[in-house]
Design a protein around this motif. Structure first.
Motif, PDB file in Angstrom:
ATOM      1  N   MET A 227      -2.321  -1.001   5.307  1.00 42.89           N
ATOM      2  CA  MET A 227      -2.746  -2.038   4.396  1.00 42.89           C
ATOM      3  C   MET A 227      -2.853  -1.516   2.963  1.00 42.89           C
ATOM      4  SD  MET A 227      -3.034  -4.928   5.958  1.00 42.89           S
ATOM      5  CE  MET A 227      -3.934  -5.846   4.763  1.00 42.89           C
ATOM      6  N   THR A 228      -3.251  -0.264   2.803  1.00 47.87           N
ATOM      7  CA  THR A 228      -3.392   0.240   1.437  1.00 47.87           C
ATOM      8  C   THR A 228      -2.046   0.315   0.725  1.00 47.87           C
ATOM      9  OG1 THR A 228      -3.294   2.529   2.212  1.00 47.87           O
ATOM     10  CG2 THR A 228      -5.474   1.553   1.941  1.00 47.87           C
ATOM     11  N   ILE A 229      -0.979   0.446   1.502  1.00 48.54           N
ATOM     12  CA  ILE A 229       0.347   0.441   0.882  1.00 48.54           C
ATOM     13  C   ILE A 229       0.626  -0.914   0.234  1.00 48.54           C
ATOM     14  CG2 ILE A 229       2.827   0.534   1.376  1.00 48.54           C
ATOM     15  CD1 ILE A 229       2.135   2.524   3.629  1.00 48.54           C
ATOM     16  N   VAL A 230       0.128  -1.947   0.852  1.00 44.36           N
ATOM     17  CA  VAL A 230       0.393  -3.303   0.384  1.00 44.36           C
ATOM     18  C   VAL A 230      -0.544  -3.715  -0.746  1.00 44.36           C
ATOM     19  CG1 VAL A 230       0.441  -5.732   1.092  1.00 44.36           C
ATOM     20  CG2 VAL A 230       1.277  -3.974   2.634  1.00 44.36           C
ATOM     21  N   VAL A 231      -1.799  -3.316  -0.674  1.00 48.37           N
ATOM     22  CA  VAL A 231      -2.774  -3.812  -1.642  1.00 48.37           C
ATOM     23  C   VAL A 231      -3.184  -2.786  -2.698  1.00 48.37           C
ATOM     24  CG1 VAL A 231      -3.718  -5.518  -0.067  1.00 48.37           C
ATOM     25  CG2 VAL A 231      -4.728  -3.266  -0.135  1.00 48.37           C
ATOM     26  N   GLY A 232      -2.653  -1.595  -2.643  1.00 51.83           N
ATOM     27  CA  GLY A 232      -3.013  -0.570  -3.614  1.00 51.83           C
ATOM     28  C   GLY A 232      -2.312  -0.768  -4.957  1.00 51.83           C
ATOM     29  N   TRP A 233      -2.706   0.042  -5.909  1.00 55.95           N
ATOM     30  CA  TRP A 233      -2.111  -0.089  -7.247  1.00 55.95           C
ATOM     31  C   TRP A 233      -0.645   0.314  -7.254  1.00 55.95           C
ATOM     32  CZ3 TRP A 233      -0.404   4.393  -9.503  1.00 55.95           C
ATOM     33  CH2 TRP A 233      -0.916   5.586  -9.012  1.00 55.95           C
ATOM     34  N   GLU A 234      -0.252   1.155  -6.278  1.00 52.58           N
ATOM     35  CA  GLU A 234       1.168   1.524  -6.200  1.00 52.58           C
ATOM     36  C   GLU A 234       2.032   0.295  -5.930  1.00 52.58           C
ATOM     37  OE1 GLU A 234      -1.214   2.992  -4.374  1.00 52.58           O
ATOM     38  OE2 GLU A 234      -1.116   5.167  -4.684  1.00 52.58           O
ATOM     39  N   ALA A 235       1.528  -0.576  -5.077  1.00 52.37           N
ATOM     40  CA  ALA A 235       2.254  -1.815  -4.780  1.00 52.37           C
ATOM     41  C   ALA A 235       2.375  -2.675  -6.041  1.00 52.37           C
ATOM     42  CB  ALA A 235       1.548  -2.591  -3.676  1.00 52.37           C
ATOM     43  N   GLN A 236       1.307  -2.748  -6.816  1.00 52.31           N
ATOM     44  CA  GLN A 236       1.346  -3.531  -8.052  1.00 52.31           C
ATOM     45  C   GLN A 236       2.370  -2.966  -9.022  1.00 52.31           C
ATOM     46  OE1 GLN A 236      -2.791  -3.384  -9.255  1.00 52.31           O
ATOM     47  NE2 GLN A 236      -3.036  -5.524  -8.666  1.00 52.31           N
ATOM     48  N   ILE A 237       2.410  -1.661  -9.158  1.00 47.79           N
ATOM     49  CA  ILE A 237       3.378  -1.037 -10.060  1.00 47.79           C
ATOM     50  C   ILE A 237       4.798  -1.341  -9.605  1.00 47.79           C
ATOM     51  CG2 ILE A 237       4.307   1.186 -10.843  1.00 47.79           C
ATOM     52  CD1 ILE A 237       1.387   2.207 -10.825  1.00 47.79           C
ATOM     53  N   ALA A 238       5.038  -1.177  -8.311  1.00 47.83           N
ATOM     54  CA  ALA A 238       6.385  -1.436  -7.793  1.00 47.83           C
ATOM     55  C   ALA A 238       6.788  -2.892  -7.987  1.00 47.83           C
ATOM     56  CB  ALA A 238       6.456  -1.061  -6.318  1.00 47.83           C
ATOM     57  N   LEU A 239       5.881  -3.799  -7.696  1.00 44.29           N
ATOM     58  CA  LEU A 239       6.228  -5.215  -7.804  1.00 44.29           C
ATOM     59  C   LEU A 239       6.406  -5.659  -9.257  1.00 44.29           C
ATOM     60  CD1 LEU A 239       3.885  -6.644  -5.041  1.00 44.29           C
ATOM     61  CD2 LEU A 239       6.377  -6.406  -4.944  1.00 44.29           C
ATOM     62  N   ARG A 240       5.590  -5.146 -10.144  1.00 44.88           N
ATOM     63  CA  ARG A 240       5.690  -5.563 -11.549  1.00 44.88           C
ATOM     64  C   ARG A 240       6.789  -4.812 -12.293  1.00 44.88           C
ATOM     65  NH1 ARG A 240      -0.503  -6.449 -13.686  1.00 44.88           N
ATOM     66  NH2 ARG A 240      -1.045  -7.954 -12.081  1.00 44.88           N
ATOM     67  N   ASP A 241       6.747  -3.493 -12.224  1.00 43.13           N
ATOM     68  CA  ASP A 241       7.671  -2.692 -13.025  1.00 43.13           C
ATOM     69  C   ASP A 241       9.066  -2.595 -12.419  1.00 43.13           C
ATOM     70  OD1 ASP A 241       5.549  -2.310 -14.706  1.00 43.13           O
ATOM     71  OD2 ASP A 241       5.147  -0.256 -14.086  1.00 43.13           O
ATOM     72  N   VAL A 242       9.129  -2.384 -11.125  1.00 38.23           N
ATOM     73  CA  VAL A 242      10.425  -2.200 -10.480  1.00 38.23           C
ATOM     74  C   VAL A 242      11.083  -3.546 -10.196  1.00 38.23           C
ATOM     75  CG1 VAL A 242      11.617  -1.244  -8.471  1.00 38.23           C
ATOM     76  CG2 VAL A 242       9.721   0.010  -9.503  1.00 38.23           C
ATOM     77  N   ARG A 243      10.324  -4.474  -9.625  1.00 35.28           N
ATOM     78  CA  ARG A 243      10.883  -5.780  -9.249  1.00 35.28           C
ATOM     79  C   ARG A 243      10.767  -6.808 -10.363  1.00 35.28           C
ATOM     80  NH1 ARG A 243      14.523  -6.325  -6.611  1.00 35.28           N
ATOM     81  NH2 ARG A 243      13.943  -8.378  -5.937  1.00 35.28           N
TER      82      ARG A 243
END
Length: 43
Positions: free
Chosen positions: A1-17
């Motif tokens: 779950m932390t993979i999905v809700v952590g700040w790393e997920a936010q970075i990937a979704l905003r910056d990468v995607r």
């Protein structure tokens, strides 16, 4: 779950995607639900 809700997920979704905050939230909710449903089915 932390993979999905952590700040790393936010970075990937905003910056990468390039998702906007609304799309990011919808994607995180979808992924979290999918993980929980898969875990429940494995029991």
């Amino acid at each position: 779950m932390t993979i999905v809700v952590g700040w790393e997920a936010q970075i990937a979704l905003r910056d990468v995607r390039g998702l906007d905050p609304q799309a990011e939230q919808e994607t995180v909710i979808w992924a979290a639900r999918a993980l929980v449903e898969a875990a429940i089915k494995e029991k």
